[in-house]
Enzyme design. Structure first.
Site: not given
Ligand code: ZN
Length: 498
Positions: A292, A266, A262-263
């Site tokens: 997101e 980003h 997830h990170e």
């Molecule tokens: Zn996030």
């Protein structure tokens, strides 16, 4: 004209330096700083952030903006975009009185304590007066910056520039009509065994496995690194230095594994912004929802997919032979994609997550419209939870008090999580349509063409385009729920035999 532009860029560059330096200190606070450093660090960060703000709202910045017009620069050029975005930020910052900024800072300092106390003692009354203040100040802020249709528009605009409450409400209504009955169907089916995810997974091996996957994704370690923190986050010091953090639980595989993916999503977004935009206000993701969409795309549409695990499960099994030796790919894939309505947003699965957001979106609007009082909020929360999930919180701690956002003063933030989910499916569908053989590439652990597509269609623009503009040019459509609903129906329909 060119002279004014050069001057403006020099000023904006210095402000970017101050903010970048503050971000280094904030990152250090969450990763390496000893506990005794807290007070001094608060002063240091406060001073840098305040200087950055003071530099930005100076009259001289406004005068330079007045001398320059986006029309004087090529349409679609980064200079025209820079003027548009800087003008937006400048007007917004100047409209909010310094007194209101100070009031909000003070109110949220108290609200955070009140929220913690309320949560620890399961006593909503400790938080209620603080929440009232936060709502009042947010309404005041909305009035100061102005809005078209409703107060909530102004709040949403801070996190999702250009997005309207009415648009979100319409898309969410479509989503709800599809999702609530679908979740009910899933709940009626036999559930997979998820206990395998809670066996023992040695810390250092989890760490290395996560790093090896995001290296394959294309997260650039020349221009980034991963460290540990209690709450995972991504932060950008400059486009050439984008950091991510993660946390490891030796008795639960998901936080580090999916948190890292997830990170990295980003991080790769920020690493992919055109370097020419560095040290300007254009050098960041265009909205929280867009951000997101990138993290969820890599975490969910890639990282929880069957092709992904066809490639990575054998190596995960080799990494954890004691924990996973007797678990098949199919059983593991089902465990990582289990759907079960729950009370807590941050523990929610991919399917039910958006319901948590809709609930908050509806309640936030009612609070700022004053059609719902702070006193009646817990009851409203519990009723909606029952309607959406078929569950009722046993306490406010696992209900209305579960999230930190309101205590931080953030109203209008929650919808961006769901917007990100919806956009992630829109982007992924377009990538599948235009990148030949994409799903087979994922099954081979090859992500270069997918990352290149995202860079070209999303990342490189930074804030040059709004989220809606990027969506429309990359997918041919504005925000919609159909892509995500279609993805969920196909994937989870197959998993649950629906
Ligand atoms: Zn996030």
């Amino acid at each position: 004209m060119q002279d004014s532009m050069t001057k403006l860029k020099a000023m904006l560059g210095r402000i970017a330096d101050l903010n970048g330096a503050a971000a280094v200190l904030e990152w250090d606070q969450e990763t390496y700083m000893p506990p005794g450093g807290t007070e001094a660090r608060a002063f240091q960060i406060g001073t840098l952030r305040e200087l950055g703000h003071e530099f930005f709202i100076r009259d001289s910045v406004g005068e330079l903006l007045d001398q320059l017009s986006p029309e004087d620069f090529g349409p679609g050029s980064s200079d025209a975009a820079l003027l548009r975005v800087t003008r937006r930020d400048y007007d917004r910052a100047r409209k909010i009185p310094a007194r209101l900024v100070a009031d909000m800072a003070r109110a949220t300092a108290f609200a955070k304590d009140g929220w913690k106390k309320a949560r620890d003692t399961n006593t909503y009354a400790h938080f209620a007066p603080h929440l009232q203040t936060v709502i009042d100040l947010n309404v005041e802020k909305a009035e100061a910056v102005g809005y078209d249709a409703c107060v909530y528009d102004a709040l949403l605009d801070e996190y999702e520039p250009g997005m309207k409450t009415a648009t979100v409400a319409e898309v969410f209504a479509n989503l709800r009509d599809e999702l609530v009955p679908f979740v009910r169907e899933v709940v009626g089916r036999p559930q997979p065994d998820t206990s395998v995810l809670h066996r023992f997974f040695a810390d250092d091996r989890q760490w290395d496995f996560g790093l090896s996957v995001i290296r394959d994704f294309g997260y650039d370690f020349e221009h980034g690194r991963q460290d540990r923190s209690a709450h995972p986050f991504t932060t950008t010091f400059a486009l050439s230095d984008v950091r991510i953090t993660t946390r490891v639980d030796e008795h639960f595989l998901n936080p580090a594994l999916f948190g890292t993916l997830h990170e990295a999503g980003h991080g790769m977004y920020e690493q992919g912004i055109a370097t020419a935009l560095d040290r300007t206000p254009l050098a960041s993701g265009t909205s929280l929802g867009m951000h997101e969409s990138q993290s969820r795309l890599w975490e969910n549409l890639v990282g929880r997919s069957l092709p992904f695990w066809e490639h990575y499960y054998p190596s995960l099994q080799r990494t954890f032979p004691e924990a996973l030796g007797d678990t098949t790919l199919d059983a593991f894939y089902r465990a990582t994609n289990a759907v079960a309505p729950s009370l807590i947003r941050v523990e929610a699965d991919e399917v039910t997550y958006n319901l948590h957001i809709m609930l908050r979106f509806e309640l936030e609007q009612a609070l700022v419209d004053r059609t719902l009082s702070v006193d009646d909020l817990p009851t409203a929360w519990n009723e909606k939870t029952e309607a959406y999930f078929g569950l009722r919180p046993a306490s406010d701690t696992e209900g209305v008090l579960q999230d930190i956002h309101w205590s931080l003063g953030a109203l209008g933030y929650f919808p961006t999580y769901a917007l990100g989910n919806l956009m992630s499916a829109q982007f992924f569908n377009s990538a599948v349509d235009t990148v030949p053989d994409l799903e087979n590439q994922i099954a081979r652990g090859e992500f270069g063409p997918l990352l290149a597509w995202l860079r070209e269609n999303v990342h490189k623009y930074g804030r040059m385009k709004t989220a809606t503009e990027i969506l429309e040019s990359a997918t041919g459509r504005g925000l919609e729920a159909e892509s995500w609903v279609g993805y969920v129906r196909e994937k989870f329909g197959a998993l649950y035999g629906l």
